[in-house]
Design an enzyme around this catalytic site. Sequence first.
Site, PDB file in Angstrom:
ATOM      1  CE  LYS A 222      -1.148  -0.613   4.900  1.00 20.27           C
ATOM      2  NZ  LYS A 222      -2.302  -0.750   5.791  1.00 20.27           N
ATOM      3  NE  ARG A 223       5.101   0.481   3.486  1.00 21.30           N
ATOM      4  CZ  ARG A 223       4.332  -0.382   4.171  1.00 21.30           C
ATOM      5  NH1 ARG A 223       3.371   0.064   4.947  1.00 21.30           N
ATOM      6  NH2 ARG A 223       4.536  -1.681   4.084  1.00 21.30           N
TER       7      ARG A 223
END
Length: 494
Positions: A263-264
């Site tokens: 998700k980064r």
Amino acid sequence: MSSVASAPVRVRFCPSPTGNPHVGLVRTALFNWAFAKHNQGTLVFRIEDTDAARDSEESYGQLLDAMRWLGFDWDEGPEVGGPHAPYRQSQRMDIYKDVAQKLQDAGRAYHCYCSTAELDARRDAARAAGRPSGYDGHCRDLSAEQVEAYKAEGRTPIVRFRMPDETITFTDLVRGELTFTPENVPDYGIVRANGAPLYTLVNPVDDALMEITHVLRGEDLLSSTPRQIALYKALIDLGIAKEIPSFGHLPYVMGEGNKKLSKRDPESSLNLYRERGFLPEGLLNYLSLLGWSLAADRDVFSIDEMVAAFEISDVNPNPARFDLKKCEAINGDHIRLLDVKDFTERCAPWLKAPFAPWAPEDFDEAKWQAVAPHAQTRLKVLSEITDNVDFLFLAEPAEDEASWVKAMKEGSDALLRTAREKLESADWSSPESLKEAVLAAGETHGLKLGKAQAPVRVAVTGRTIGLPLFESLEILGKEKSLARIDAALAKLTA
Ligand code: GLU
Ligand code: ZN
């Protein structure tokens, strides 16, 4: 009249409001939503905001906004309420406290006084000896004196769930039968020393209380499933849960370099897709293909078609690869499926500040309506509209040095001069006639149409790539088009 009623389907989407919504989260929401719709079931939207240090109201707002933008609806949850309200875990703390106490009273959970340093030391020793390195059950059956001694030292305990000494087997809806042996699933913490309940407790407790029948979530959570099944059994014994739900774990999504999409990673941020002008239906179509397919020969379909066909047993357990190019191509196909009016309306945000480089008063609605159908056949994402139409609204074409260098070769001035002459006497209400003019100019200089039109295009639009040239010229109009060719000639001879 009687019919055999199967239990109604109840699924949940239960993100934690940390950071920006990402595509993995959207894929999970999509599969739960489609599963609920396909089975005339209920989708519960629950906010898992028990981690005060990481959760934020901003992220909560973004989640809701994202769900609405994607077109998802939910039957129970924030803003809509429901029989199991509240749906934000931060408002359910009393429930968790109560359940944790009941589990302890029944001997299914216990206080663990081990310090982190002690746990680490014992884990390292177990590893070195080749034994399982999870929690060793040290505090399972402390005597009253030991407890007193720990308290006297000022230790504050966590609450740990007592795993049964048995093998846990379940049939994953995606992966089939899975087995976990006890040495791989040690006792685990459910309440922090400061009294804060952990995901390990609150998630299955709420699934139980909200009568969830199917848990569909990412494969990264697979290791928590045997723990949750054991906790569920304890909750059933305590009369808190009715039945263990079915579990289905959706495949990992791999990003660049065959690494798990995190998700980064910037390409996983939903906001990025929104800003670039993906259509929700295009993005959802693509995300549905991350682990599922409608038919071998059909990549482009509507959400209704997905819902009608969606079977969880068709989900492929193998990792799926996130392919941005394919995502864009599918989105482009959905842009083509819009009716023109819808298309022009959806482009609106990119035709004004902060995206549009022209002054608002220079925007010309009639020109926009004329050019829109030509743009619709070409865009992959809506944000591309700005560069494609700016030549119509800017006083001078955008300066694109690379395009200029590429198109303006030796002899381009001669070609432009001839083209200008021929265009001068062409019929400006007919793209065909404008094409003839440039074609003829090309012939004069021994150039095919492609080569001949490049300098004209850069002179008029500023770029080598864009909408069909002759339609563009017609819409911009004779006067402006010729003036731009003149300006380019001036620049070339300067
Ligand atoms: N709040 C959890 C997460 O976002 C939910 C996991 C689950 O579906 O059980 O990872
Ligand atoms: Zn302990």
